[in-house]
Design an enzyme around this catalytic site. Structure first.
Site, short mmCIF file in Angstrom:
data_model
loop_
_atom_site.label_atom_id
_atom_site.label_comp_id
_atom_site.label_asym_id
_atom_site.label_seq_id
_atom_site.Cartn_x
_atom_site.Cartn_y
_atom_site.Cartn_z
N ASP A 8 0.81 -1.22 0.00
CA ASP A 8 0.00 0.00 0.00
C ASP A 8 0.85 1.27 0.00
O ASP A 8 0.37 2.34 0.39
CB ASP A 8 -0.91 0.02 1.24
N LYS A 30 -0.25 -8.41 -1.66
CA LYS A 30 -1.57 -7.90 -2.04
C LYS A 30 -1.42 -6.61 -2.86
O LYS A 30 -0.86 -5.62 -2.39
CB LYS A 30 -2.42 -7.62 -0.80
N ASP A 58 -6.34 -7.52 -5.40
CA ASP A 58 -7.48 -7.11 -4.57
C ASP A 58 -8.29 -6.03 -5.30
O ASP A 58 -8.20 -4.86 -4.98
CB ASP A 58 -6.92 -6.59 -3.23
N LYS A 60 -11.77 -6.43 -5.99
CA LYS A 60 -13.16 -6.49 -5.53
C LYS A 60 -14.16 -6.26 -6.67
O LYS A 60 -14.90 -5.27 -6.69
CB LYS A 60 -13.41 -5.47 -4.42
N ASP A 63 -20.13 -6.34 -10.72
CA ASP A 63 -20.75 -5.91 -11.97
C ASP A 63 -21.80 -6.94 -12.37
O ASP A 63 -22.09 -7.86 -11.59
CB ASP A 63 -19.66 -5.74 -13.06
N ASN A 66 -22.00 -11.38 -16.66
CA ASN A 66 -21.16 -11.59 -17.83
C ASN A 66 -19.88 -10.75 -17.77
O ASN A 66 -18.79 -11.23 -18.09
CB ASN A 66 -21.95 -11.28 -19.11
N THR A 117 -15.28 -3.40 5.91
CA THR A 117 -15.13 -3.08 7.34
C THR A 117 -15.33 -1.59 7.63
O THR A 117 -15.42 -1.20 8.79
CB THR A 117 -13.74 -3.50 7.86
N GLY A 206 -0.32 -4.80 6.61
CA GLY A 206 0.24 -3.69 5.84
C GLY A 206 1.18 -2.85 6.67
O GLY A 206 2.38 -3.12 6.78
N ARG A 207 0.63 -1.84 7.33
CA ARG A 207 1.46 -0.87 8.04
C ARG A 207 2.43 -1.45 9.07
O ARG A 207 3.58 -0.98 9.14
CB ARG A 207 0.56 0.21 8.66
O1 C5P Z 1 -2.07 -1.36 7.05
P1 C5P Z 1 -3.10 -2.43 7.34
O2 C5P Z 1 -2.48 -3.69 7.91
O3 C5P Z 1 -4.26 -1.91 8.14
O4 C5P Z 1 -3.65 -2.80 5.88
C1 C5P Z 1 -4.69 -3.69 5.67
C2 C5P Z 1 -4.94 -3.86 4.21
O5 C5P Z 1 -6.10 -4.65 4.04
C3 C5P Z 1 -5.20 -2.57 3.43
O6 C5P Z 1 -4.72 -2.76 2.10
C4 C5P Z 1 -6.70 -2.45 3.43
O7 C5P Z 1 -7.19 -1.73 2.34
C5 C5P Z 1 -7.10 -3.93 3.32
N1 C5P Z 1 -8.44 -4.27 3.76
C6 C5P Z 1 -8.91 -3.98 5.04
N2 C5P Z 1 -10.18 -4.33 5.41
C7 C5P Z 1 -10.98 -4.97 4.52
C8 C5P Z 1 -10.53 -5.27 3.25
C9 C5P Z 1 -9.24 -4.90 2.91
O8 C5P Z 1 -8.17 -3.42 5.84
N3 C5P Z 1 -12.18 -5.36 4.90
#
Ligand code: C5P
Length: 226
Positions: A8, A30, A58, A60, A63, A66, A117, A206-207
Site C-alpha cells: 500500500d 496484495k 485485490d 473487488k 458488476d 457476464n 469493514t 500492511g502498516r
Molecule cells: O495497514 P493495514 O495492515 O491496516 O492494511 C490492511 C490492508 O487490508 C489494506 O490494504 C486495506 O485496504 C485492506 N483491507 C482492510 N479491510 C478490509 C478489506 C481490505 O483493511 N475489509
C-alpha cells in the site's frame, strides 16, 4: 497460516523496494486498486520476477455476471494466484466467474468480500436492510455454494464462517496487528494469536510491516508465529 503483505505504499518504486527486501520469503503480496490502476500488469510481472511471491489482486469485482466472468478470465491470464469479487454481486455472478475459470488451464483462487469493514451497523443497514452478522453469514454461504475458494472477513468471523461452510473454505483476514500494535484507522483489530485461534488461513498485514524500521525483521518475527 500464511502471511500476505499489503503493498500500500504511495509509489511503484516504494512497493518494489519493499518487495525486494522481502524476496527470500514465501509470501503473498496484495496489490490493490490504486497500484493496479497506476502500475498495471507490468507491476505484477515485475513483482513475480523478484521472488517466489504469490500475488493477490485485490480489485473487488462487482458488476453484471457476464462482465464479471469476462474480467475474471482476463485476470486469470495475468497469472496471479488469487483475486476477489463482492459477494453482494450475487450467487449467479459468483457461479458465472467460477464456470468461466474452468476454461483456463491454471485458475487463480477466488475469494468473496462479505462486508466492507468501513461500514458501521447503521450505514450497512441503509444498503442491505440487515445486520452485518446475518448478512456476512448469508454471503459466506452463497460464496461457498457458488464454489468459490473462500472469503475475505474479519478474524473474529473466521471460525463461524468455517462452521457454516467447511473447514477447507479459506478465510483471509485484514485488520491484523500481529503483536497488538496500534490499530491505526482499523476499528476491530486482531493479533496473530487470535487469528490462529479463529482458524484464519491468510493474514493480511500492511502498516506494521511497511512502516517498521526494519520490514524484513518484522516479517521474520511474524513468520515464526504463524
Ligand atoms: O495497514 P493495514 O495492515 O491496516 O492494511 C490492511 C490492508 O487490508 C489494506 O490494504 C486495506 O485496504 C485492506 N483491507 C482492510 N479491510 C478490509 C478489506 C481490505 O483493511 N475489509
Amino acid at each position: 497460516m500464511e502471511l500476505c503483505v499489503a503493498l500500500d505504499l504511495p509509489s511503484k518504486e516504494k512497493n518494489i523496494e519493499l518487495a525486494q527486501k522481502l524476496r527470500e520469503y514465501p509470501l503473498w503480496l496484495k496489490v490493490g486498486l490504486r497500484s493496479f490502476i497506476r502500475d498495471g500488469k507490468e507491476f505484477i510481472k515485475e513483482l513475480k520476477s523478484l521472488g517466489e511471491f504469490k500475488i493477490f489482486l485485490d480489485l473487488k469485482l462487482y458488476d453484471i455476471p457476464n462482465t464479471m466472468a469476462d474480467a475474471a478470465e482476463e485476470i486469470a491470464k495475468m497469472g496471479v494466484e488469487m483475486f476477489n469479487v463482492h459477494a453482494s454481486a450475487g450467487k449467479e455472478a459468483m457461479s458465472g466467474v467460477m464456470q468461466r475459470l474452468q476454461l483456463v488451464p491454471k485458475r487463480p483462487l477466488v475469494l468473496a468480500v462479505t462486508a466492507l469493514t468501513s461500514f458501521d451497523e447503521k450505514q450497512f443497514r441503509t444498503i442491505y436492510n440487515d445486520t452485518i452478522e446475518h448478512k456476512v453469514k448469508q454471503f459466506a454461504k452463497e460464496a461457498y455454494e457458488a464454489r468459490l475458494d473462500g472469503v475475505v472477513c474479519s478474524a473474529f468471523e473466521s471460525s463461524l464462517i468455517k462452521q457454516i461452510t467447511n473447514t477447507d473454505f479459506l478465510t483471509l483476514a485484514p485488520g491484523i496487528r500481529p503483536f497488538g500494535e496500534s490499530g491505526d484507522d482499523q476499528k476491530r483489530v486482531a493479533d496473530l494469536q487470535l487469528a490462529k485461534q479463529n482458524q484464519v488461513d491468510i493474514v493480511v498485514v500492511g502498516r506494521p510491516i511497511y512502516q517498521a524500521s526494519d520490514p524484513k525483521a518484522a516479517v521474520e518475527k511474524i513468520l515464526t508465529k504463524l
